[in-house]
Design a protein around this motif. Structure first.
Motif, PDB file in Angstrom:
ATOM      1  N   ILE A   1       0.892  -1.010  -0.018  1.00 12.79           N
ATOM      2  CA  ILE A   1      -0.129  -0.140   0.193  1.00 12.79           C
ATOM      3  C   ILE A   1       0.984   1.099  -0.072  1.00 12.79           C
ATOM      4  O   ILE A   1       1.820   1.275   0.677  1.00 12.79           O
ATOM      5  CB  ILE A   1      -0.757   0.109   1.186  1.00 12.79           C
ATOM      6  N   GLY A   2       0.622   2.165  -0.892  1.00  9.11           N
ATOM      7  CA  GLY A   2       1.338   3.543  -0.961  1.00  9.11           C
ATOM      8  C   GLY A   2       2.520   3.355  -1.998  1.00  9.11           C
ATOM      9  O   GLY A   2       3.349   4.455  -2.117  1.00  9.11           O
ATOM     10  N   ASP A   3       2.673   2.399  -2.786  1.00 12.25           N
ATOM     11  CA  ASP A   3       3.678   2.339  -3.862  1.00 12.25           C
ATOM     12  C   ASP A   3       3.302   3.437  -4.940  1.00 12.25           C
ATOM     13  O   ASP A   3       4.178   4.046  -5.165  1.00 12.25           O
ATOM     14  CB  ASP A   3       3.773   0.779  -4.310  1.00 12.25           C
ATOM     15  N   ILE A   4       2.248   3.174  -5.372  1.00 17.69           N
ATOM     16  CA  ILE A   4       1.957   4.236  -6.599  1.00 17.69           C
ATOM     17  C   ILE A   4       1.829   5.538  -6.143  1.00 17.69           C
ATOM     18  O   ILE A   4       2.340   6.329  -6.859  1.00 17.69           O
ATOM     19  CB  ILE A   4       0.348   3.687  -7.358  1.00 17.69           C
TER      20      ILE A   4
ATOM     21  N   LEU B   1       9.342  -3.112  -6.275  1.00 23.39           N
ATOM     22  CA  LEU B   1       7.957  -2.240  -6.798  1.00 23.39           C
ATOM     23  C   LEU B   1       7.634  -2.279  -7.781  1.00 23.39           C
ATOM     24  O   LEU B   1       6.372  -2.164  -8.147  1.00 23.39           O
ATOM     25  CB  LEU B   1       8.619  -0.525  -6.284  1.00 23.39           C
ATOM     26  N   LEU B   2       8.403  -2.582  -8.913  1.00 23.00           N
ATOM     27  CA  LEU B   2       7.974  -2.517 -10.263  1.00 23.00           C
ATOM     28  C   LEU B   2       6.981  -4.011 -10.335  1.00 23.00           C
ATOM     29  O   LEU B   2       6.191  -3.699 -10.825  1.00 23.00           O
ATOM     30  CB  LEU B   2       9.330  -2.686 -11.140  1.00 23.00           C
ATOM     31  N   ARG B   3       7.558  -5.022  -9.816  1.00 23.47           N
ATOM     32  CA  ARG B   3       6.855  -6.285  -9.719  1.00 23.47           C
ATOM     33  C   ARG B   3       5.403  -5.937  -9.230  1.00 23.47           C
ATOM     34  O   ARG B   3       4.193  -6.578  -9.811  1.00 23.47           O
ATOM     35  CB  ARG B   3       7.343  -7.426  -9.077  1.00 23.47           C
ATOM     36  N   ILE B   4       5.212  -5.490  -7.997  1.00 18.65           N
ATOM     37  CA  ILE B   4       4.217  -5.278  -7.419  1.00 18.65           C
ATOM     38  C   ILE B   4       3.048  -4.311  -8.214  1.00 18.65           C
ATOM     39  O   ILE B   4       1.941  -4.702  -8.383  1.00 18.65           O
ATOM     40  CB  ILE B   4       4.086  -4.313  -5.893  1.00 18.65           C
ATOM     41  N   ILE B   5       3.757  -3.088  -8.559  1.00 16.62           N
ATOM     42  CA  ILE B   5       2.744  -2.301  -9.431  1.00 16.62           C
ATOM     43  C   ILE B   5       2.429  -2.719 -11.028  1.00 16.62           C
ATOM     44  O   ILE B   5       1.052  -2.791 -11.094  1.00 16.62           O
ATOM     45  CB  ILE B   5       3.553  -1.097  -9.624  1.00 16.62           C
ATOM     46  N   THR B   6       3.338  -3.760 -11.462  1.00 18.12           N
ATOM     47  CA  THR B   6       2.936  -4.370 -12.787  1.00 18.12           C
ATOM     48  C   THR B   6       1.696  -5.266 -12.419  1.00 18.12           C
ATOM     49  O   THR B   6       0.842  -5.568 -13.338  1.00 18.12           O
ATOM     50  CB  THR B   6       3.789  -4.857 -13.435  1.00 18.12           C
ATOM     51  N   ARG B   7       2.006  -6.107 -11.228  1.00 18.92           N
ATOM     52  CA  ARG B   7       0.829  -6.984 -11.098  1.00 18.92           C
ATOM     53  C   ARG B   7      -0.570  -6.649 -10.686  1.00 18.92           C
ATOM     54  O   ARG B   7      -1.506  -6.830 -10.870  1.00 18.92           O
ATOM     55  CB  ARG B   7       1.244  -7.743  -9.807  1.00 18.92           C
ATOM     56  N   LYS B   8      -0.471  -5.102 -10.032  1.00 20.22           N
ATOM     57  CA  LYS B   8      -1.746  -4.628  -9.920  1.00 20.22           C
ATOM     58  C   LYS B   8      -2.441  -4.114 -11.051  1.00 20.22           C
ATOM     59  O   LYS B   8      -3.742  -4.393 -11.095  1.00 20.22           O
ATOM     60  CB  LYS B   8      -1.642  -3.209  -9.158  1.00 20.22           C
ATOM     61  N   PHE B   9      -1.616  -3.778 -11.896  1.00 16.83           N
ATOM     62  CA  PHE B   9      -2.333  -3.525 -13.554  1.00 16.83           C
ATOM     63  C   PHE B   9      -2.672  -4.794 -14.078  1.00 16.83           C
ATOM     64  O   PHE B   9      -3.892  -4.733 -14.842  1.00 16.83           O
ATOM     65  CB  PHE B   9      -1.377  -2.850 -14.190  1.00 16.83           C
TER      66      PHE B   9
ATOM     67  N   ILE C   1      -3.926  -7.361 -12.365  1.00 18.88           N
ATOM     68  CA  ILE C   1      -5.041  -7.684 -11.737  1.00 18.88           C
ATOM     69  C   ILE C   1      -6.338  -6.918 -12.272  1.00 18.88           C
ATOM     70  O   ILE C   1      -7.372  -7.338 -12.141  1.00 18.88           O
ATOM     71  CB  ILE C   1      -5.003  -7.643 -10.221  1.00 18.88           C
ATOM     72  N   LYS C   2      -6.179  -5.575 -12.427  1.00 20.35           N
ATOM     73  CA  LYS C   2      -7.205  -4.754 -12.474  1.00 20.35           C
ATOM     74  C   LYS C   2      -7.711  -5.072 -14.038  1.00 20.35           C
ATOM     75  O   LYS C   2      -9.154  -5.125 -14.501  1.00 20.35           O
ATOM     76  CB  LYS C   2      -6.573  -3.279 -12.851  1.00 20.35           C
ATOM     77  N   SER C   3      -6.865  -5.567 -14.926  1.00 14.08           N
ATOM     78  CA  SER C   3      -7.303  -6.111 -16.236  1.00 14.08           C
ATOM     79  C   SER C   3      -8.059  -7.374 -16.123  1.00 14.08           C
ATOM     80  O   SER C   3      -9.222  -7.389 -16.742  1.00 14.08           O
ATOM     81  CB  SER C   3      -6.014  -6.219 -17.094  1.00 14.08           C
ATOM     82  N   ASN C   4      -7.641  -8.155 -15.290  1.00 15.46           N
ATOM     83  CA  ASN C   4      -8.401  -9.503 -15.148  1.00 15.46           C
ATOM     84  C   ASN C   4      -9.731  -9.023 -14.381  1.00 15.46           C
ATOM     85  O   ASN C   4     -10.671  -9.557 -14.899  1.00 15.46           O
ATOM     86  CB  ASN C   4      -7.693 -10.154 -13.997  1.00 15.46           C
ATOM     87  N   PHE C   5      -9.953  -8.035 -13.590  1.00 13.01           N
ATOM     88  CA  PHE C   5     -11.040  -7.981 -12.802  1.00 13.01           C
ATOM     89  C   PHE C   5     -12.002  -7.287 -13.891  1.00 13.01           C
ATOM     90  O   PHE C   5     -13.319  -7.644 -13.812  1.00 13.01           O
ATOM     91  CB  PHE C   5     -10.841  -6.687 -11.583  1.00 13.01           C
ATOM     92  N   LEU C   6     -11.570  -6.287 -14.937  1.00 12.30           N
ATOM     93  CA  LEU C   6     -12.511  -5.944 -15.754  1.00 12.30           C
ATOM     94  C   LEU C   6     -12.952  -7.052 -16.501  1.00 12.30           C
ATOM     95  O   LEU C   6     -14.391  -6.847 -17.022  1.00 12.30           O
ATOM     96  CB  LEU C   6     -11.774  -4.881 -16.532  1.00 12.30           C
ATOM     97  N   SER C   7     -12.202  -7.823 -17.135  1.00  8.88           N
ATOM     98  CA  SER C   7     -12.654  -8.890 -17.789  1.00  8.88           C
ATOM     99  C   SER C   7     -13.549  -9.938 -17.068  1.00  8.88           C
ATOM    100  O   SER C   7     -14.557 -10.398 -17.703  1.00  8.88           O
ATOM    101  CB  SER C   7     -11.467  -9.939 -18.263  1.00  8.88           C
ATOM    102  N   PHE C   8     -13.397 -10.128 -15.812  1.00  7.21           N
ATOM    103  CA  PHE C   8     -14.234 -10.845 -14.954  1.00  7.21           C
ATOM    104  C   PHE C   8     -15.466 -10.277 -14.999  1.00  7.21           C
ATOM    105  O   PHE C   8     -16.747 -11.053 -14.863  1.00  7.21           O
ATOM    106  CB  PHE C   8     -13.504 -10.862 -13.249  1.00  7.21           C
ATOM    107  N   ASN C   9     -15.703  -9.053 -14.807  1.00  9.53           N
ATOM    108  CA  ASN C   9     -16.992  -8.414 -14.596  1.00  9.53           C
ATOM    109  C   ASN C   9     -17.690  -8.550 -16.116  1.00  9.53           C
ATOM    110  O   ASN C   9     -19.023  -8.550 -16.002  1.00  9.53           O
ATOM    111  CB  ASN C   9     -17.164  -7.088 -13.970  1.00  9.53           C
ATOM    112  N   LEU C  10     -17.106  -8.418 -17.121  1.00  6.73           N
ATOM    113  CA  LEU C  10     -17.690  -8.382 -18.399  1.00  6.73           C
ATOM    114  C   LEU C  10     -17.771  -9.739 -18.685  1.00  6.73           C
ATOM    115  O   LEU C  10     -19.022  -9.842 -19.515  1.00  6.73           O
ATOM    116  CB  LEU C  10     -16.727  -7.749 -19.472  1.00  6.73           C
TER     117      LEU C  10
ATOM    118  N   ASN D   1     -11.580 -16.377  -7.082  1.00  6.66           N
ATOM    119  CA  ASN D   1     -11.857 -15.155  -6.673  1.00  6.66           C
ATOM    120  C   ASN D   1     -11.011 -14.060  -7.033  1.00  6.66           C
ATOM    121  O   ASN D   1     -10.089 -13.890  -6.416  1.00  6.66           O
ATOM    122  CB  ASN D   1     -11.606 -15.539  -4.792  1.00  6.66           C
ATOM    123  N   ILE D   2     -11.509 -13.513  -8.012  1.00  7.40           N
ATOM    124  CA  ILE D   2     -10.855 -12.050  -8.332  1.00  7.40           C
ATOM    125  C   ILE D   2     -10.752 -11.025  -7.294  1.00  7.40           C
ATOM    126  O   ILE D   2      -9.524 -10.227  -7.514  1.00  7.40           O
ATOM    127  CB  ILE D   2     -11.570 -11.487  -9.705  1.00  7.40           C
ATOM    128  N   TYR D   3     -11.696 -10.863  -6.467  1.00  5.47           N
ATOM    129  CA  TYR D   3     -11.470  -9.772  -5.415  1.00  5.47           C
ATOM    130  C   TYR D   3     -10.271 -10.051  -4.514  1.00  5.47           C
ATOM    131  O   TYR D   3     -10.215  -8.973  -3.811  1.00  5.47           O
ATOM    132  CB  TYR D   3     -12.866  -9.715  -4.684  1.00  5.47           C
TER     133      TYR D   3
END
Length: 233
Positions: A83-86, A128-136, A138-147, A229-231
């Motif tokens: 938390i707080g990396d970005i 930090l690079l690994r963590i931040i890229t993983r967040k992006f 997961i965000k992409s997966n989340f959008l696909s999950f909802n769609l 469990n995408i969440y």
């Protein structure tokens, strides 16, 4: 929030999560171990960001609040999460509010020490690079999950994420987690359809809806419906 002055416990967390190389000797004196109780706010949306937190034990909830004061749960995180990396990279205030869902241990380090001692430390920057890229990712997966998945799958996944242990059931007793309008918005469905799915789950014996919370009566069956469990990724 409570500072835990236990060097051995801090060292064990670093070893267990294979982070001993992330923080070199110059940074180690500035690492602080914190404990947050269930319900504690770790950081608040819009406030100045000053600390990098690494979740090493427990579960946290990340949510955003609208200008009208309505909260929308975005995700739930378990270790290892940062938390707080970005905010550290961008120099921005806190993007979201983070709250402890269970008792939580986090390793914290102030930004000023990161800038002074970590700017040239390659393992920290790679971490930090690994963590931040993983967040992006997961965000992409989340959008696909909802769609791509039906509301039944999305709701089952959400219920598993917000549940807490209560004897032989799992209880969802956090008022911020059960505003049905907000849940409908998060899941990308209508309030009416969400109510229909909740009724369906109740009739199938998966859950029991009570005033103010929901009891998960059959976690195994609900997990099968969720299919992942995408969440909490």
């Amino acid at each position: 929030m409570k500072e835990i002055h236990n060097a051995e416990l801090l060292r064990n967390f670093l070893l267990n999560h294979e982070m001993e190389s992330v923080f070199h000797e110059e940074l180690m004196p500035y690492l602080v171990l914190y404990r947050f109780d269930q319900g504690d706010i770790i950081c608040t949306q819009g406030e100045p960001a000053e600390m990098l937190y690494i979740l090493v034990q427990g579960k946290i909830k990340i949510y955003t609040t609208s200008a009208e004061g309505k909260a929308l749960v975005l995700s739930f995180k378990t270790p290892l999460e940062v938390i707080g990396d970005i905010e550290y990279i961008q120099g921005n205030p806190m993007i979201n509010t983070v709250q402890a869902v269970s008792p939580v241990y986090m390793i914290g380090v102030h930004y000023r020490w990161l800038r002074k001692c970590g700017q040239e430390h390659s393992p920290l920057l790679q971490f930090l690079l690994r963590i931040i890229t993983r967040k992006f990712y997961i965000k992409s997966n989340f959008l696909s999950f909802n769609l791509l998945h039906p509301v039944e799958v999305r709701l089952a996944s959400y219920l598993l994420s917000v549940s807490v242990e209560d004897s032989d059931t799992l209880k969802t007793d956090d008022p911020t987690a059960f505003n049905l309008t907000d849940i409908a918005n998060l899941l990308g469905t209508s309030y009416r359809h969400l109510n229909r799915v909740i009724l369906k789950f109740s009739q199938e014996g998966l859950i029991e809806r009570r005033k103010g919370f929901i009891l998960i009566k059959n976690r195994e069956a609900l997990t099968i419906v969720a299919g992942g469990n995408i969440y909490e990724e």
